[in-house]
Design a protein around this motif. Sequence first.
Motif, PDB file in Angstrom:
ATOM      1  N   ALA A   1       0.987  -1.154   0.044  1.00  0.00           N
ATOM      2  CA  ALA A   1      -0.103  -0.124  -0.165  1.00  0.00           C
ATOM      3  C   ALA A   1       0.799   1.293  -0.059  1.00  0.00           C
ATOM      4  CB  ALA A   1      -1.129  -0.036   1.339  1.00  0.00           C
ATOM      5  N   ASP A   2       2.106   1.347   0.773  1.00  0.00           N
ATOM      6  CA  ASP A   2       2.832   2.367   0.783  1.00  0.00           C
ATOM      7  C   ASP A   2       3.460   2.579  -0.403  1.00  0.00           C
ATOM      8  OD1 ASP A   2       4.590   4.376   1.633  1.00  0.00           O
ATOM      9  OD2 ASP A   2       5.793   3.182   2.957  1.00  0.00           O
ATOM     10  N   ALA A   3       3.879   1.519  -1.390  1.00  0.00           N
ATOM     11  CA  ALA A   3       4.685   1.541  -2.562  1.00  0.00           C
ATOM     12  C   ALA A   3       3.713   2.092  -3.594  1.00  0.00           C
ATOM     13  CB  ALA A   3       5.154   0.392  -2.984  1.00  0.00           C
TER      14      ALA A   3
ATOM     15  N   ALA B   1       3.742   5.735  -5.740  1.00  0.00           N
ATOM     16  CA  ALA B   1       3.459   5.825  -7.215  1.00  0.00           C
ATOM     17  C   ALA B   1       2.114   6.403  -7.618  1.00  0.00           C
ATOM     18  CB  ALA B   1       3.542   4.308  -7.836  1.00  0.00           C
ATOM     19  N   GLY B   2       1.620   7.063  -6.639  1.00  0.00           N
ATOM     20  CA  GLY B   2       0.233   7.759  -7.090  1.00  0.00           C
ATOM     21  C   GLY B   2      -0.939   6.852  -7.271  1.00  0.00           C
ATOM     22  N   CYS B   3      -1.015   5.828  -6.572  1.00  0.00           N
ATOM     23  CA  CYS B   3      -1.838   4.652  -6.665  1.00  0.00           C
ATOM     24  C   CYS B   3      -2.432   4.383  -5.416  1.00  0.00           C
ATOM     25  CB  CYS B   3      -1.181   3.318  -7.472  1.00  0.00           C
ATOM     26  SG  CYS B   3      -0.772   3.724  -8.978  1.00  0.00           S
ATOM     27  N   GLN B   4      -3.938   3.594  -5.573  1.00  0.00           N
ATOM     28  CA  GLN B   4      -4.481   3.428  -4.213  1.00  0.00           C
ATOM     29  C   GLN B   4      -4.349   1.705  -4.438  1.00  0.00           C
ATOM     30  OE1 GLN B   4      -8.644   4.526  -3.747  1.00  0.00           O
ATOM     31  NE2 GLN B   4      -8.139   5.083  -1.959  1.00  0.00           N
TER      32      GLN B   4
ATOM     33  N   VAL C   1      -8.987 -12.765  -3.659  1.00  0.00           N
ATOM     34  CA  VAL C   1      -8.097 -12.251  -2.561  1.00  0.00           C
ATOM     35  C   VAL C   1      -8.833 -11.427  -1.799  1.00  0.00           C
ATOM     36  CG1 VAL C   1      -7.947 -10.084  -3.834  1.00  0.00           C
ATOM     37  CG2 VAL C   1      -6.488 -10.585  -2.104  1.00  0.00           C
ATOM     38  N   PRO C   2      -8.965 -11.962  -0.351  1.00  0.00           N
ATOM     39  CA  PRO C   2      -9.747 -11.603   0.772  1.00  0.00           C
ATOM     40  C   PRO C   2      -9.683  -9.994   1.079  1.00  0.00           C
ATOM     41  CG  PRO C   2      -8.606 -13.826   1.332  1.00  0.00           C
ATOM     42  CD  PRO C   2      -8.029 -13.137   0.055  1.00  0.00           C
ATOM     43  N   ALA C   3     -10.781  -9.545   1.526  1.00  0.00           N
ATOM     44  CA  ALA C   3     -10.688  -8.427   1.914  1.00  0.00           C
ATOM     45  C   ALA C   3      -9.785  -7.748   2.986  1.00  0.00           C
ATOM     46  CB  ALA C   3     -12.184  -7.856   2.233  1.00  0.00           C
ATOM     47  N   THR C   4      -9.476  -8.501   3.848  1.00  0.00           N
ATOM     48  CA  THR C   4      -8.859  -8.107   4.968  1.00  0.00           C
ATOM     49  C   THR C   4      -7.608  -9.144   5.234  1.00  0.00           C
ATOM     50  OG1 THR C   4     -10.058  -9.217   6.685  1.00  0.00           O
ATOM     51  CG2 THR C   4     -10.587  -7.035   6.038  1.00  0.00           C
ATOM     52  N   VAL C   5      -6.465  -8.734   5.642  1.00  0.00           N
ATOM     53  CA  VAL C   5      -5.364  -9.570   6.086  1.00  0.00           C
ATOM     54  C   VAL C   5      -5.757 -10.828   7.296  1.00  0.00           C
ATOM     55  CG1 VAL C   5      -4.182  -8.554   7.911  1.00  0.00           C
ATOM     56  CG2 VAL C   5      -2.865  -9.951   6.278  1.00  0.00           C
ATOM     57  N   GLY C   6      -6.642 -10.182   8.242  1.00  0.00           N
ATOM     58  CA  GLY C   6      -7.265 -11.297   8.816  1.00  0.00           C
ATOM     59  C   GLY C   6      -7.925 -12.461   8.281  1.00  0.00           C
ATOM     60  N   GLU C   7      -8.873 -12.101   7.170  1.00  0.00           N
ATOM     61  CA  GLU C   7      -9.495 -13.068   6.376  1.00  0.00           C
ATOM     62  C   GLU C   7      -8.733 -14.019   5.736  1.00  0.00           C
ATOM     63  OE1 GLU C   7     -13.358 -11.758   4.491  1.00  0.00           O
ATOM     64  OE2 GLU C   7     -12.668  -9.895   5.541  1.00  0.00           O
TER      65      GLU C   7
ATOM     66  N   ALA D   1      -9.988   0.188   0.275  1.00  0.00           N
ATOM     67  CA  ALA D   1      -8.661   0.591   0.472  1.00  0.00           C
ATOM     68  C   ALA D   1      -8.349   0.404   2.255  1.00  0.00           C
ATOM     69  CB  ALA D   1      -8.405   2.006   0.025  1.00  0.00           C
ATOM     70  N   ARG D   2      -9.160   0.856   2.683  1.00  0.00           N
ATOM     71  CA  ARG D   2      -8.769   0.853   4.287  1.00  0.00           C
ATOM     72  C   ARG D   2      -8.808  -0.293   4.702  1.00  0.00           C
ATOM     73  NH1 ARG D   2     -11.137   0.153   9.067  1.00  0.00           N
ATOM     74  NH2 ARG D   2     -12.977  -0.764   8.239  1.00  0.00           N
ATOM     75  N   ARG D   3      -9.683  -1.108   4.342  1.00  0.00           N
ATOM     76  CA  ARG D   3      -9.648  -2.718   4.913  1.00  0.00           C
ATOM     77  C   ARG D   3      -8.493  -3.349   4.196  1.00  0.00           C
ATOM     78  NH1 ARG D   3     -14.256  -5.010   6.798  1.00  0.00           N
ATOM     79  NH2 ARG D   3     -14.172  -6.688   5.198  1.00  0.00           N
TER      80      ARG D   3
END
Length: 385
Positions: free
Chosen positions: A86-88, A92-95, A243-249, A367-369
């Motif tokens: 997400a940081d990378a 680079a101007g992306c979400q 791809v699951p929505a959250t890393v917990g999933e 994006a938040r999740r």
Amino acid sequence: MAKTTGPPQSVVKDIPTLGVEEEFLLCDPVTKQPRFRNTEVAAAGRDLGVDLQLELTRCQVETATTVGHHVRDLRDQLWELRVAAADAAARAGCQLLAVGTPFYDPPPHETTHTSRYQRMAGEFGALTAGVMCGCHVHVGVEGRKQAVRIINHLRPWLPTLLSLTANSPISAGVDTGYASWRYIQYGRWPSCGPPPYFESLNHYDTAIETMLEAGVILDPHMVYWDVRVSDHLPTVEIRISDVPATVGETITYATLVHALVVTVMREIAAGCPAPIIDQEVLRAACWRAARDGVAGRALDMDPVRLVPTRQLVRRLLDYVTPMLAEFGELERVTASLETVFDEGNGAMVQRRTLTRSGITDVIDECARRTAGGCDRQTDTALSSS
């Protein structure tokens, strides 16, 4: 997957290795359209010390964990990889979005500029314009013969795994009517879907040779079955998941898959035959899983009837409970599944947000999740309880 850095200190003896790959969408943070900057995002990732791999289209990147012997070995990595990706993307101007498909269709001819992907675009035309982000779990095997036997045993469980992780209900800004639009779109490729029942390793290899001869695939890496023998690693690769929505999933999903494969391995060692599920029944069950996800009904294949999806999820949990207990993960996985039942998985959250406040808020919520929030605290609390 990257090479292992050595066995962890706390492992269950004789448990096979585990690795996880996640694919992500890049979009413009303002317009919310797919953004074709994967090479720039990968370069930013290298500056941050993370290897982000390029995927078929230029609006995708992929992360891969190292090899572990237990989900505990990968838990922190999965968090860190998502945060770094997400940081990378932001640099680079992306979400960065953990979603199975884009919310708006990208234009054609945005294939990643590698020789292999360009050749695929030349051979398969408009099929390569589709953007699909999945989660692939690799479990170590002793050989390809064992891997094919495992595939036969896993076939009945594939629809349930898809239901749990469905995370792509929206396309062109509207609800498609499918919890996993990715799975429906992916099915256009001629080498996709649930694999057939294989009588032997030779049967498996002959099927691949036939696809190569027909031009259905250009190389063995294009075998896109929902579960396959990896063509470059000593693993069986489970590929059916969005791809699951959250890393917990993702952590819960990887834990379930690991426990499922090890349970199957022990059944094979004990001489238990794999159930022979009719291919068309299995395809129907996968379609139903893509349509309803975890919120609706699923096709029970023995006997053939529609039942609440939660019933089959609980059946899966019961089946792998002894192995989850051996892993020390039973309480965490059970609690995580109850949270999914109570609060919804990716597809359910997207739909609720779309109804409540519209597509822009859906994308911002995704994006938040994707890279954090309260889920990490919840998972950490569960894992230490």
